[in-house]
Design a protein around this motif. Structure first.
Motif, PDB file in Angstrom:
ATOM      1  N   HIS A  77       0.833  -1.205   0.000  1.00  0.00           N
ATOM      2  CA  HIS A  77       0.000   0.000   0.000  1.00  0.00           C
ATOM      3  C   HIS A  77       0.872   1.261   0.000  1.00  0.00           C
ATOM      4  CE1 HIS A  77      -3.862  -1.905   0.390  1.00  0.00           C
ATOM      5  NE2 HIS A  77      -3.533  -2.503   1.526  1.00  0.00           N
TER       6      HIS A  77
ATOM      7  N   LYS B  30       2.703   1.658  -3.386  1.00  0.00           N
ATOM      8  CA  LYS B  30       1.724   2.041  -4.413  1.00  0.00           C
ATOM      9  C   LYS B  30       1.393   3.523  -4.311  1.00  0.00           C
ATOM     10  CE  LYS B  30      -2.846   0.802  -6.159  1.00  0.00           C
ATOM     11  NZ  LYS B  30      -4.017  -0.050  -5.947  1.00  0.00           N
ATOM     12  N   ALA B  31       1.237   4.019  -3.085  1.00  0.00           N
ATOM     13  CA  ALA B  31       0.911   5.422  -2.872  1.00  0.00           C
ATOM     14  C   ALA B  31       2.118   6.327  -3.135  1.00  0.00           C
ATOM     15  CB  ALA B  31       0.398   5.642  -1.448  1.00  0.00           C
TER      16      ALA B  31
ATOM     17  N   VAL C  81       4.372   7.558  -1.014  1.00  0.00           N
ATOM     18  CA  VAL C  81       4.485   8.645  -0.048  1.00  0.00           C
ATOM     19  C   VAL C  81       5.438   8.265   1.076  1.00  0.00           C
ATOM     20  CG1 VAL C  81       2.170   9.537  -0.503  1.00  0.00           C
ATOM     21  CG2 VAL C  81       2.486   7.819   1.265  1.00  0.00           C
TER      22      VAL C  81
END
Length: 86
Positions: A58, A61-62, A64
């Motif tokens: 996650h 994928k983001a 950040v």
């Protein structure tokens, strides 16, 4: 590097301990007493390989930067997903 990282763990309240500082305020020694409840909970959340890989997926994928509190939340959500909880 170990002193620096242990000082961060103490400051993040993951570990109960003492940070010794030099005359200009930089850590030059630490004494770790024990993991805190928060430290145990974080390690428990990170220990499950399935949840850890899902959480990292996650995050990647983001694309950040993730703070420790946010990582804890992502790990908790990944664990809930693995268990089929809302």
């Amino acid at each position: 590097q170990r002193i620096y990282h242990m000082a961060l763990c103490i400051e993040a309240e993951l570990v109960n301990g003492v940070i010794r500082k030099d005359e200009i305020g930089n850590p030059n020694g630490t004494v770790a007493i024990r993991l805190t409840w928060k430290g145990h909970e974080f390690l428990d959340a990170a220990r499950n390989d399935t949840s850890w890989k899902k959480a990292l997926g996650h995050i990647k994928k983001a694309g950040v930067q993730v703070t420790l509190p946010l990582l804890e939340e992502v790990l908790k959500k990944a664990a809930k997903d693995v268990l089929g909880l809302p």
